[in-house]
Structures are given as C-alpha cells and as structure tokens.
Scaffold this motif. Sequence first.
Motif, PDB file in Angstrom:
ATOM      1  N   ALA A  10     -10.605  -0.999  16.978  1.00  0.00           N
ATOM      2  CA  ALA A  10     -11.124  -0.439  18.223  1.00  0.00           C
ATOM      3  C   ALA A  10     -11.667   0.973  18.017  1.00  0.00           C
ATOM      4  N   VAL A  11     -11.118   1.688  17.041  1.00  0.00           N
ATOM      5  CA  VAL A  11     -11.633   3.015  16.706  1.00  0.00           C
ATOM      6  C   VAL A  11     -12.895   2.883  15.868  1.00  0.00           C
ATOM      7  N   THR A  12     -12.873   1.975  14.919  1.00  0.00           N
ATOM      8  CA  THR A  12     -14.039   1.757  14.069  1.00  0.00           C
ATOM      9  C   THR A  12     -15.255   1.351  14.895  1.00  0.00           C
ATOM     10  N   GLU A  13     -15.035   0.595  15.968  1.00  0.00           N
ATOM     11  CA  GLU A  13     -16.148   0.194  16.833  1.00  0.00           C
ATOM     12  C   GLU A  13     -16.814   1.405  17.478  1.00  0.00           C
ATOM     13  N   LEU A  14     -16.023   2.440  17.773  1.00  0.00           N
ATOM     14  CA  LEU A  14     -16.581   3.657  18.355  1.00  0.00           C
ATOM     15  C   LEU A  14     -17.446   4.400  17.348  1.00  0.00           C
ATOM     16  N   ARG A  15     -16.930   4.548  16.122  1.00  0.00           N
ATOM     17  CA  ARG A  15     -17.645   5.287  15.073  1.00  0.00           C
ATOM     18  C   ARG A  15     -17.469   4.555  13.746  1.00  0.00           C
ATOM     19  N   PRO A  16     -18.377   3.622  13.439  1.00  0.00           N
ATOM     20  CA  PRO A  16     -18.286   2.886  12.174  1.00  0.00           C
ATOM     21  C   PRO A  16     -18.412   3.786  10.947  1.00  0.00           C
ATOM     22  N   ASP A  17     -18.913   5.021  11.138  1.00  0.00           N
ATOM     23  CA  ASP A  17     -19.093   5.941  10.015  1.00  0.00           C
ATOM     24  C   ASP A  17     -17.829   6.743   9.711  1.00  0.00           C
ATOM     25  N   PHE A  18     -16.762   6.503  10.454  1.00  0.00           N
ATOM     26  CA  PHE A  18     -15.543   7.291  10.251  1.00  0.00           C
ATOM     27  C   PHE A  18     -14.823   6.890   8.964  1.00  0.00           C
ATOM     28  N   HIS A  19     -14.430   7.894   8.197  1.00  0.00           N
ATOM     29  CA  HIS A  19     -13.554   7.728   7.033  1.00  0.00           C
ATOM     30  C   HIS A  19     -12.508   8.838   7.095  1.00  0.00           C
ATOM     31  N   VAL A  20     -11.342   8.559   6.544  1.00  0.00           N
ATOM     32  CA  VAL A  20     -10.322   9.597   6.437  1.00  0.00           C
ATOM     33  C   VAL A  20      -9.787   9.610   5.006  1.00  0.00           C
ATOM     34  N   LEU A  21      -9.745  10.781   4.430  1.00  0.00           N
ATOM     35  CA  LEU A  21      -9.141  10.966   3.113  1.00  0.00           C
ATOM     36  C   LEU A  21      -7.708  11.414   3.337  1.00  0.00           C
ATOM     37  N   ALA A  22      -6.769  10.569   2.965  1.00  0.00           N
ATOM     38  CA  ALA A  22      -5.343  10.876   3.124  1.00  0.00           C
ATOM     39  C   ALA A  22      -4.809  11.461   1.825  1.00  0.00           C
ATOM     40  N   ILE A  23      -4.148  12.598   1.934  1.00  0.00           N
ATOM     41  CA  ILE A  23      -3.550  13.258   0.769  1.00  0.00           C
ATOM     42  C   ILE A  23      -2.058  13.436   1.012  1.00  0.00           C
ATOM     43  N   SER A 208       2.301  25.617  -4.978  1.00  0.00           N
ATOM     44  CA  SER A 208       3.482  24.946  -5.538  1.00  0.00           C
ATOM     45  C   SER A 208       3.091  24.278  -6.849  1.00  0.00           C
ATOM     46  N   PRO A 209       3.203  24.974  -7.992  1.00  0.00           N
ATOM     47  CA  PRO A 209       2.740  24.417  -9.269  1.00  0.00           C
ATOM     48  C   PRO A 209       3.348  23.066  -9.627  1.00  0.00           C
ATOM     49  N   GLY A 210       4.540  22.764  -9.128  1.00  0.00           N
ATOM     50  CA  GLY A 210       5.183  21.492  -9.460  1.00  0.00           C
ATOM     51  C   GLY A 210       4.911  20.376  -8.475  1.00  0.00           C
ATOM     52  N   VAL A 211       4.035  20.583  -7.508  1.00  0.00           N
ATOM     53  CA  VAL A 211       3.802  19.586  -6.473  1.00  0.00           C
ATOM     54  C   VAL A 211       3.137  18.327  -7.047  1.00  0.00           C
ATOM     55  N   ARG A 212       3.498  17.180  -6.503  1.00  0.00           N
ATOM     56  CA  ARG A 212       2.844  15.916  -6.873  1.00  0.00           C
ATOM     57  C   ARG A 212       1.883  15.551  -5.753  1.00  0.00           C
ATOM     58  N   VAL A 213       0.625  15.317  -6.113  1.00  0.00           N
ATOM     59  CA  VAL A 213      -0.413  15.055  -5.121  1.00  0.00           C
ATOM     60  C   VAL A 213      -1.039  13.692  -5.386  1.00  0.00           C
ATOM     61  N   GLU A 214      -1.208  12.904  -4.318  1.00  0.00           N
ATOM     62  CA  GLU A 214      -1.911  11.631  -4.417  1.00  0.00           C
ATOM     63  C   GLU A 214      -2.889  11.531  -3.251  1.00  0.00           C
ATOM     64  N   SER A 215      -3.948  10.740  -3.418  1.00  0.00           N
ATOM     65  CA  SER A 215      -4.930  10.641  -2.357  1.00  0.00           C
ATOM     66  C   SER A 215      -5.463   9.212  -2.257  1.00  0.00           C
ATOM     67  N   ARG A 216      -6.022   8.910  -1.071  1.00  0.00           N
ATOM     68  CA  ARG A 216      -6.603   7.584  -0.832  1.00  0.00           C
ATOM     69  C   ARG A 216      -7.648   7.698   0.268  1.00  0.00           C
ATOM     70  N   LEU A 217      -8.816   7.126   0.031  1.00  0.00           N
ATOM     71  CA  LEU A 217      -9.862   7.079   1.033  1.00  0.00           C
ATOM     72  C   LEU A 217      -9.648   5.843   1.895  1.00  0.00           C
ATOM     73  N   VAL A 218      -9.474   6.066   3.193  1.00  0.00           N
ATOM     74  CA  VAL A 218      -9.306   4.971   4.143  1.00  0.00           C
ATOM     75  C   VAL A 218     -10.660   4.730   4.794  1.00  0.00           C
ATOM     76  N   SER A 219     -11.244   3.568   4.516  1.00  0.00           N
ATOM     77  CA  SER A 219     -12.581   3.229   4.978  1.00  0.00           C
ATOM     78  C   SER A 219     -12.520   2.303   6.188  1.00  0.00           C
ATOM     79  N   PRO A 220     -13.632   2.154   6.920  1.00  0.00           N
ATOM     80  CA  PRO A 220     -13.658   1.217   8.037  1.00  0.00           C
ATOM     81  C   PRO A 220     -13.315  -0.193   7.576  1.00  0.00           C
ATOM     82  N   SER A 221     -12.610  -0.926   8.420  1.00  0.00           N
ATOM     83  CA  SER A 221     -12.209  -2.284   8.052  1.00  0.00           C
ATOM     84  C   SER A 221     -13.402  -3.226   8.132  1.00  0.00           C
TER      85      SER A 221
END
Length: 221
Positions: A10-23, A208-221
């Motif tokens: 229902a959100v994607t229908e509003l803006r199909p161009d929406f992406h979120v990069l989750a870190i 924080s030099p010891g931090v562990r970082v991961e990321s993922r691009l969440v694309s429109p379904s």
Amino acid sequence: MIEAIWVDDAVTELRPDFHVLAIGAYGLRNGPSDERSRAWLAGAAAAGVGPDHENVLAWQDAYRAFGAKPQRTRPSVDALVRRLPPPEINLVVDAYNAISIRHVLPIGGEDLAHYEGTARLVRASGEEPFDAMEKGETVIDHPEIGEVVWRDDRGVTCRRWNWRQCVRTRITESTTDALFLLERLAPMSLTELSAAGEELSALLREISPGVRVESRLVSPS
C-alpha cells in the motif's frame, strides 16, 4: 534484524520509487556532542541546501499523496534544512543528521534495545499507539487512518513516514545497538543513497572503532 524489514504494498503504490537503505550498527559507544560532531554538522550546513531542493520537494509530494500537509507536518529533511545550524543532540544523532543534510534525504535512528519485532513501513489503521512528548510529559497518541508510518510489534515508531519519532526508540547516549533508515525518493539516485550509507557507516566507525555495521537495500516489492 535488517533482513526482516519490509515495506507494505500500500505504501509502494503511493511511491513506487521509494527505497530504504537499512543500516544496523552493533556495539556503539555513543556520547555527548563534541568538536568532531560539531564539525560534521557545520560542514553539512555550509553546503547551503534549502527547502526548495528537488529532494525536499519530492518528499512534500509524497506527504500529499497520503493526505498530509507538508507545510504543517514537515518531512524530517525539510524541517532539518530549515533549522541550520542544526541542533546538537549526541554523537550518533549528530552523525546521521549531518549525512541527512549533506545528501538531502530523511534518516531515522532507532535504539534496538527498545525495539520489538520487525521494522515495517505500512499505512496505519489508526489504532496503533504512538508515544510522544508533550509539555515535558509522555502521552499516547494515534496516527490517522491511512497515514504512512514506521512501526514494530508494539506500535508506531515514526509517524507520517519520517515526521516525528516516538520517545521509546530514540537514540540516546546509552544506545549500543541501533537501526538507521535512509529513505530515498526520485530524483535521488540509488548510487547517492549508497554513498550516504557509506559515509554514515564511516562516521559510526569513527565514533566506535569496534562497531559492527551491516546494511541492506529494501526495494519495492
């Protein structure tokens, strides 16, 4: 955590161009604002970005698509670029606010210690609880029916896409594990979204030099 994040159709229908990069950042050592974070904010503010930037206008249009009035409840990046120099909060919040201003995109930060279940972007039923601060006291509010909200299993974590965050999941100086949501609409490119994520990750590692970082691009379904 970030592998389970999703955006409702229902959100994607509003803006199909929406992406979120989750870190996701694990093992942060946050602290009060210092000369480093003040320099990050000042450097971002020096770019002179204003509310007429094309990225800001795109978010204003997105708000109108679900019935919000962006002049009354502004997208987070719109509010931020109107308030330069930006306020100092703490090292981690200063870092993502600086990246938000520099790249002109909304960024949200969540304390995972107070998060319950999976982060998802949905259109609200209107019954979800939202804890806000009013006159120095926490009150329970509710979104409007059809409003675009980020939520977890307990309730709304951010109203009107990225307008206002709840009190419960705010990043504080005691935060050690955090989720960052970098939200993109056209005309911003996915390449620039990725660059913003890399810059934020670099600042988190500086804090924080010891931090562990991961990321993922969440694309429109």
